[in-house]
Design a protein around this motif. Structure first.
Motif, PDB file in Angstrom:
ATOM      1  N   PHE A   7       1.024  -1.297   0.086  1.00 12.58           N
ATOM      2  CA  PHE A   7      -0.591   0.279  -0.148  1.00 12.58           C
ATOM      3  C   PHE A   7       1.088   1.657   0.123  1.00 12.58           C
ATOM      4  O   PHE A   7       0.489   2.004  -1.082  1.00 12.58           O
ATOM      5  N   ASN A   8       2.295   1.146   0.457  1.00 15.76           N
ATOM      6  CA  ASN A   8       3.154   2.283   1.140  1.00 15.76           C
ATOM      7  C   ASN A   8       3.648   2.942  -0.805  1.00 15.76           C
ATOM      8  O   ASN A   8       3.844   3.498  -1.108  1.00 15.76           O
ATOM      9  N   ASN A   9       3.472   1.655  -1.385  1.00 15.44           N
ATOM     10  CA  ASN A   9       4.171   1.677  -2.785  1.00 15.44           C
ATOM     11  C   ASN A   9       3.447   1.449  -4.033  1.00 15.44           C
ATOM     12  O   ASN A   9       3.617   1.510  -4.839  1.00 15.44           O
ATOM     13  N   LEU A  10       1.832   2.000  -4.017  1.00 14.56           N
ATOM     14  CA  LEU A  10       1.124   0.863  -4.739  1.00 14.56           C
ATOM     15  C   LEU A  10       0.951   1.880  -6.127  1.00 14.56           C
ATOM     16  O   LEU A  10       1.099   1.267  -6.804  1.00 14.56           O
ATOM     17  N   PRO A  11       1.389   3.549  -6.143  1.00 14.49           N
ATOM     18  CA  PRO A  11       1.567   4.230  -7.262  1.00 14.49           C
ATOM     19  C   PRO A  11       2.295   3.455  -8.047  1.00 14.49           C
ATOM     20  O   PRO A  11       2.639   3.774  -9.532  1.00 14.49           O
ATOM     21  N   GLU A  12       3.701   3.508  -7.473  1.00 18.36           N
ATOM     22  CA  GLU A  12       5.040   3.198  -8.010  1.00 18.36           C
ATOM     23  C   GLU A  12       4.815   1.428  -8.934  1.00 18.36           C
ATOM     24  O   GLU A  12       5.521   0.934  -9.763  1.00 18.36           O
ATOM     25  N   LEU A  13       4.731   0.796  -7.986  1.00 19.29           N
ATOM     26  CA  LEU A  13       3.458  -0.989  -8.424  1.00 19.29           C
ATOM     27  C   LEU A  13       3.403  -0.708 -10.169  1.00 19.29           C
ATOM     28  O   LEU A  13       3.350  -1.886 -10.082  1.00 19.29           O
ATOM     29  N   THR A  14       2.538  -0.135  -9.958  1.00 25.24           N
ATOM     30  CA  THR A  14       1.834   0.077 -10.747  1.00 25.24           C
ATOM     31  C   THR A  14       1.931   0.334 -12.103  1.00 25.24           C
ATOM     32  O   THR A  14       2.103  -0.240 -13.305  1.00 25.24           O
ATOM     33  N   ILE A  15       2.406   1.639 -11.916  1.00 23.73           N
ATOM     34  CA  ILE A  15       3.190   2.363 -13.139  1.00 23.73           C
ATOM     35  C   ILE A  15       4.336   1.220 -13.407  1.00 23.73           C
ATOM     36  O   ILE A  15       4.613   1.069 -14.759  1.00 23.73           O
ATOM     37  N   SER A 156      24.696  -7.729 -21.313  1.00 20.95           N
ATOM     38  CA  SER A 156      23.982  -6.604 -20.632  1.00 20.95           C
ATOM     39  C   SER A 156      24.271  -5.500 -21.121  1.00 20.95           C
ATOM     40  O   SER A 156      25.793  -4.975 -21.896  1.00 20.95           O
ATOM     41  N   ILE A 157      23.881  -4.518 -21.170  1.00 19.90           N
ATOM     42  CA  ILE A 157      24.030  -3.007 -21.759  1.00 19.90           C
ATOM     43  C   ILE A 157      23.866  -2.019 -20.743  1.00 19.90           C
ATOM     44  O   ILE A 157      23.362  -0.810 -20.202  1.00 19.90           O
ATOM     45  N   ALA A 158      24.167  -2.422 -19.410  1.00 16.36           N
ATOM     46  CA  ALA A 158      24.292  -1.576 -18.100  1.00 16.36           C
ATOM     47  C   ALA A 158      24.939  -0.903 -17.763  1.00 16.36           C
ATOM     48  O   ALA A 158      26.005  -1.346 -18.314  1.00 16.36           O
ATOM     49  N   GLY A 159      24.209   0.419 -17.448  1.00 16.79           N
ATOM     50  CA  GLY A 159      25.542   1.561 -17.826  1.00 16.79           C
ATOM     51  C   GLY A 159      25.499   1.987 -18.479  1.00 16.79           C
ATOM     52  O   GLY A 159      25.839   3.816 -19.014  1.00 16.79           O
ATOM     53  N   ALA A 160      24.982   1.545 -19.781  1.00 17.02           N
ATOM     54  CA  ALA A 160      24.827   2.537 -20.505  1.00 17.02           C
ATOM     55  C   ALA A 160      24.320   3.412 -21.128  1.00 17.02           C
ATOM     56  O   ALA A 160      24.689   4.664 -21.798  1.00 17.02           O
ATOM     57  N   ILE A 161      23.019   3.147 -20.845  1.00 11.43           N
ATOM     58  CA  ILE A 161      22.382   4.273 -20.535  1.00 11.43           C
ATOM     59  C   ILE A 161      21.617   4.480 -19.069  1.00 11.43           C
ATOM     60  O   ILE A 161      20.824   3.490 -18.514  1.00 11.43           O
ATOM     61  N   ASP A 162      21.348   5.804 -18.862  1.00 10.38           N
ATOM     62  CA  ASP A 162      20.737   6.768 -17.792  1.00 10.38           C
ATOM     63  C   ASP A 162      19.721   6.808 -17.595  1.00 10.38           C
ATOM     64  O   ASP A 162      19.001   6.312 -18.916  1.00 10.38           O
ATOM     65  N   LYS A 163      18.863   6.084 -16.483  1.00 11.53           N
ATOM     66  CA  LYS A 163      17.623   6.427 -16.094  1.00 11.53           C
ATOM     67  C   LYS A 163      17.279   6.972 -15.001  1.00 11.53           C
ATOM     68  O   LYS A 163      16.967   6.957 -14.086  1.00 11.53           O
ATOM     69  N   PRO A 164      17.086   8.063 -15.468  1.00 10.57           N
ATOM     70  CA  PRO A 164      16.522   9.079 -14.176  1.00 10.57           C
ATOM     71  C   PRO A 164      15.198   8.691 -13.501  1.00 10.57           C
ATOM     72  O   PRO A 164      14.202   8.313 -14.822  1.00 10.57           O
ATOM     73  N   ARG A 165      15.610   8.944 -12.542  1.00 15.91           N
ATOM     74  CA  ARG A 165      13.966   9.631 -11.786  1.00 15.91           C
ATOM     75  C   ARG A 165      13.347  10.970 -11.883  1.00 15.91           C
ATOM     76  O   ARG A 165      13.799  11.774 -11.822  1.00 15.91           O
ATOM     77  N   PHE A 166      12.113  10.847 -11.573  1.00 14.84           N
ATOM     78  CA  PHE A 166      11.728  12.306 -10.999  1.00 14.84           C
ATOM     79  C   PHE A 166      10.403  12.085 -10.129  1.00 14.84           C
ATOM     80  O   PHE A 166       9.984  10.252 -10.771  1.00 14.84           O
ATOM     81  N   ASP A 167      10.169  12.952  -9.380  1.00 20.02           N
ATOM     82  CA  ASP A 167       9.261  13.207  -8.678  1.00 20.02           C
ATOM     83  C   ASP A 167       7.394  12.974  -9.450  1.00 20.02           C
ATOM     84  O   ASP A 167       7.216  14.212  -9.762  1.00 20.02           O
ATOM     85  N   LEU A 168       6.158  12.532  -9.695  1.00 19.22           N
ATOM     86  CA  LEU A 168       5.551  13.495  -9.831  1.00 19.22           C
ATOM     87  C   LEU A 168       4.073  13.239  -8.805  1.00 19.22           C
ATOM     88  O   LEU A 168       3.817  11.816  -8.534  1.00 19.22           O
ATOM     89  N   LEU A 169       3.527  14.381  -8.411  1.00 18.73           N
ATOM     90  CA  LEU A 169       2.595  14.597  -7.366  1.00 18.73           C
ATOM     91  C   LEU A 169       3.618  13.421  -5.780  1.00 18.73           C
ATOM     92  O   LEU A 169       2.456  12.462  -5.373  1.00 18.73           O
ATOM     93  N   GLY A 170       4.250  13.158  -5.152  1.00 10.26           N
ATOM     94  CA  GLY A 170       4.633  12.193  -4.988  1.00 10.26           C
ATOM     95  C   GLY A 170       5.363  11.407  -5.136  1.00 10.26           C
ATOM     96  O   GLY A 170       5.169  10.386  -4.225  1.00 10.26           O
TER      97      GLY A 170
END
Length: 329
Positions: A7-15, A156-170
């Motif tokens: 329940f604390n991470n429901l929005p992130e889990l859904t996306i 693997s291509i790990a590290g080859a592409i940045d994966k920035p995160r951003f906050d939207l409505l918390g």
């Protein structure tokens, strides 16, 4: 069960679940289109997807995307997308020509075509798993070492592409998840409109509804089947590219489980229905991600297939109501 975490991470889990589901949906399009036209399950479609992931891996490795930025990185990603689509489409066409067309011309039983598809699936997977041996046979092992080495383990291509995160409505959201979801929905809408409005799309739908009448009306059945495989391959190529952006890792047998899940998504939404493939993929992705959060990561696949069983028990035609025996493209 970890209800607090869920329940604390429901929005992130859904996306995140929607992002996985979007990939399943794009792969599922190949299953649902071939079934709609031929009433056959193309179990080798999972390897069509797998080859696309390697095309993406090879392009990003060849151009050293980890050292690129800005316009250069965008150009590399576009090249990787084009290569992935081209590779998957080519494998799909070869599959149609070698494993299906001879059987269709001989009016072979569907069971024979199914066995042919399963055999082709193993052949394609093992060829990728033996690519280092193939390169050595042609004397190109040293020149192609970084592309063919570690043939049967993770690439693997790990590290080859940045994966920035951003906050939207918390809510903390990964930019890659948004790209995957938006891209998949956009491709789905374009394909849906193409099949509904274009001359080729009308030919595909006519062949799916009544092959004999469509042939009498001037629709070339061989070309229609070929184009159906081509379109499914192109969508698998897009899915492969998006998968590599999100997961970073591929291997020669990666298509098996993802293929089964994509097939599950197609059945879940109503196999033979393009919009059903999208809906089934999204529902499956969210359900398994929620299940993973509640029960643990080891239950992820269990939740996905239990959902399929429940849907088939209570709604055998799938979520959008297509009958399996009367499915349409």
């Amino acid at each position: 069960m970890n209800f607090d975490f869920f329940f604390n991470n429901l929005p992130e889990l859904t996306i995140t679940g929607l992002a996985f589901g979007a990939i399943y949906a794009l792969i599922a399009l190949g299953y649902t289109m071939v079934y709609g036209v031929l009433q056959l399950i193309n179990f080798a479609h999972s390897e069509v997807f797998m080859y696309g992931t390697f095309a993406t891996f090879w392009v990003i490795t060849a151009f050293n995307a980890a050292d690129a930025s800005g316009i250069g990185l965008i150009a590399i990603l576009i090249a990787a997308l084009v290569a992935s689509m081209a590779m998957s489409a080519t494998i799909a066409l070869i599959l149609e020509r070698v494993a299906y067309r001879p059987l269709i011309k001989r009016n072979a039983p569907r069971l024979v075509a199914l066995i042919s598809a399963i055999g082709a699936s193993f052949v394609l997977a093992e060829l990728m798993g033996l690519r280092d041996r193939v390169a050595e046979f042609f004397g190109a092992g040293d020149a192609l070492d970084k592309y063919v080495s570690a043939a049967r383990i993770n690439n693997s291509i790990a590290g080859a592409i940045d994966k920035p995160r951003f906050d939207l409505l918390g809510i903390s959201i990964s930019s890659i998840d948004i790209i995957v979801i938006v891209s998949a929905v956009a491709m789905m809408v374009l394909l849906d409109q193409f099949v509904r409005r274009s001359k080729l799309g009308k030919g595909i739908r006519a062949t799916a509804q009544d092959p004999e009448t469509a042939s009498l009306m001037g629709v070339n059945p061989t070309r229609t089947v070929q184009m159906t495989f081509l379109i499914g391959g192109l969508m698998a190529g897009v899915a492969a590219f998006l998968y590599m952006l999100k997961i970073d890792v591929t291997r020669y047998d990666i298509g098996f489980l993802l293929g089964v899940k994509a097939f599950t998504a197609a059945v879940l939404g109503g196999i033979g229905n393009l919009r059903g493939a999208l809906l089934g993929g999204l529902v499956l992705g969210v359900a398994e991600n929620w299940g993973q959060a509640l029960f643990g990561s080891e239950w992820r696949d269990v939740v996905a297939f239990v959902l399929l069983v429940l849907i088939l028990l209570f709604r055998p035609t799938g979520l959008l109501g297509e009958s399996l025996g009367k499915a349409r493209a």
